[in-house]
Design a protein around this motif. Structure first.
Motif, PDB file in Angstrom:
ATOM      1  N   PRO A  67       0.833  -1.208   0.000  1.00 57.16           N
ATOM      2  CA  PRO A  67       0.000   0.000   0.000  1.00 57.16           C
ATOM      3  C   PRO A  67       0.872   1.263   0.000  1.00 57.16           C
ATOM      4  O   PRO A  67       1.975   1.267   0.577  1.00 57.16           O
ATOM      5  CB  PRO A  67      -0.777  -0.089   1.319  1.00 57.16           C
ATOM      6  N   GLY A  68       0.372   2.330  -0.614  1.00 58.11           N
ATOM      7  CA  GLY A  68       1.082   3.599  -0.566  1.00 58.11           C
ATOM      8  C   GLY A  68       1.352   4.038   0.869  1.00 58.11           C
ATOM      9  O   GLY A  68       2.386   4.639   1.171  1.00 58.11           O
ATOM     10  N   HIS A  90       1.117  -2.848  -6.747  1.00 58.74           N
ATOM     11  CA  HIS A  90       0.196  -1.817  -6.233  1.00 58.74           C
ATOM     12  C   HIS A  90      -0.840  -2.492  -5.330  1.00 58.74           C
ATOM     13  O   HIS A  90      -1.449  -3.487  -5.714  1.00 58.74           O
ATOM     14  CB  HIS A  90      -0.471  -1.191  -7.465  1.00 58.74           C
ATOM     15  N   SER A  92      -3.217  -0.431  -3.427  1.00 59.45           N
ATOM     16  CA  SER A  92      -3.997   0.746  -3.020  1.00 59.45           C
ATOM     17  C   SER A  92      -3.148   1.679  -2.161  1.00 59.45           C
ATOM     18  O   SER A  92      -1.998   1.354  -1.827  1.00 59.45           O
ATOM     19  CB  SER A  92      -5.277   0.374  -2.268  1.00 59.45           C
ATOM     20  N   TYR A  93      -3.710   2.818  -1.777  1.00 61.10           N
ATOM     21  CA  TYR A  93      -3.000   3.672  -0.819  1.00 61.10           C
ATOM     22  C   TYR A  93      -3.409   3.320   0.610  1.00 61.10           C
ATOM     23  O   TYR A  93      -2.581   2.944   1.426  1.00 61.10           O
ATOM     24  CB  TYR A  93      -3.272   5.175  -1.076  1.00 61.10           C
ATOM     25  N   ASP A 109      -7.449   7.347  -4.670  1.00 57.63           N
ATOM     26  CA  ASP A 109      -6.623   6.440  -3.857  1.00 57.63           C
ATOM     27  C   ASP A 109      -5.614   5.708  -4.743  1.00 57.63           C
ATOM     28  O   ASP A 109      -4.436   5.572  -4.383  1.00 57.63           O
ATOM     29  CB  ASP A 109      -7.527   5.435  -3.131  1.00 57.63           C
ATOM     30  N   ALA A 113      -1.465   6.107  -4.438  1.00 65.04           N
ATOM     31  CA  ALA A 113      -0.576   4.955  -4.239  1.00 65.04           C
ATOM     32  C   ALA A 113       0.501   4.916  -5.317  1.00 65.04           C
ATOM     33  O   ALA A 113       1.684   4.685  -5.016  1.00 65.04           O
ATOM     34  CB  ALA A 113      -1.388   3.661  -4.265  1.00 65.04           C
ATOM     35  N   SER A 116       3.166   7.434  -4.496  1.00 70.53           N
ATOM     36  CA  SER A 116       4.019   7.035  -3.365  1.00 70.53           C
ATOM     37  C   SER A 116       5.007   5.956  -3.777  1.00 70.53           C
ATOM     38  O   SER A 116       6.181   5.992  -3.381  1.00 70.53           O
ATOM     39  CB  SER A 116       3.160   6.534  -2.202  1.00 70.53           C
TER      40      SER A 116
END
Ligand SMILES: [Zn+2]
Length: 286
Positions: A67-68, A90, A92-93, A109, A113, A116
């Motif tokens: 996650p981010g 990836h 999600s954030y 979102d 992510a 980030s």
């Protein structure tokens, strides 16, 4: 050439480096609870380095879905994953389930992510949905942003090409029986109260599935969380699973992006389209 090559089954070792995010999804107030936060921090701080050592020992590839949130809070951990040569995907954030979000929230979102992960040098090729709870539009968003594969759905045990309506991606299917969360996740509050299973039971469950998958020519996608599977006896479960897989002699370990690449290049790969479930009003309770 079949996506299986000469192997009876392919195996993907995947690690979802969730850290604190899945607890905070239940309520941001859990940030005040240093105990449960420390339980989650064990994943990036202890679990990931131990798992990286195991993978280095066997020279095996793995895919870490990050996650981010984790990338922002533990950038050095993600850098260590990358410098060890592993794939970062990836995840999600904020680790929210997309089916419960409106589209603007889901896209925001997803983009946060990406930003980030890219800020620390990761360029994700694939997506794993938080809690394996995508909406019907989620695969389209994965394709929209140019990712090549998803690993969140359960309607097969072999890779397939999914026409999302916004481009094709490869799906690498998962299953709860090959997820360590169901085996080990005991947290009193928020109440994630799976039993804490014995390593022998977990090893039997996972090895039996891999063994049977060799007969049916499947993709074995194991999903582990470093805050759970990073504990000493559970790393030994992974070690013994790897030993047994190698002893079979016909199981190849690949990263998820490589599994997706082989699937895409297989002229006989199964192809599917999304077929959302539409419920007529009044048929079921809401
Ligand atoms: Zn996760």
């Amino acid at each position: 050439m079949s996506w299986l090559g000469e192997s009876a089954a392919l195996a993907c070792l995947t690690f979802d480096v969730d850290a604190e995010a899945p607890i905070l999804v239940e309520s941001g107030l859990y940030a005040r609870n240093a105990g449960v936060m420390s339980h989650q921090a064990y994943g990036p701080l202890v679990g990931v380095p131990r798992i990286l050592d195991l993978l280095r020992e066997y020279s095996l590839p793995a895919t870490f879905f990050v996650p981010g949130w984790t990338a922002d809070r533990y950038p050095k951990v993600v850098e260590a994953i990358l410098s060890a040569g592993h794939e970062v995907g990836h995840h999600s954030y904020a680790h929210k389930s997309p089916f419960a979000l409106i589209e603007d929230e889901e896209r925001a979102d997803f983009e946060r992510a990406l930003a980030s992960l890219r800020a620390i040098g990761a360029e994700p090729k694939g997506f794993r949905c938080p809690s394996w709870e995508p909406g019907w539009r989620t695969p389209q968003i994965v394709a929209d942003y140019g990712l090549e594969y998803d690993s969140s759905l359960m309607d097969s045990d072999k890779p397939y090409v999914l026409d999302t309506g916004a481009g094709e991606i490869v799906e690498l299917p998962v299953h709860w029986s090959l997820d360590d969360w169901e085996q080990y996740a005991y947290i009193p509050d928020p109440p994630f109260r799976s039993a804490i299973e014995a390593p022998t039971k977990v090893l039997d469950l996972w090895t039996s599935e891999l063994d049977a998958m060799r007969r049916y020519g499947c993709l074995f996608v194991l999903t582990c969380h470093p805050f759970l599977s990073g504990r000493p006896h559970r790393v030994e479960v992974l070690r013994t699973l790897i030993d047994r897989a190698l002893a079979f002699g016909d199981v190849e370990f690949v990263g998820c992006a490589e599994a997706a690449r082989r699937a895409r290049e297989d002229a006989n790969i199964e192809r599917k389209t999304l077929t959302p479930v539409i419920v007529e009003p009044g048929l079921y309770p809401e």
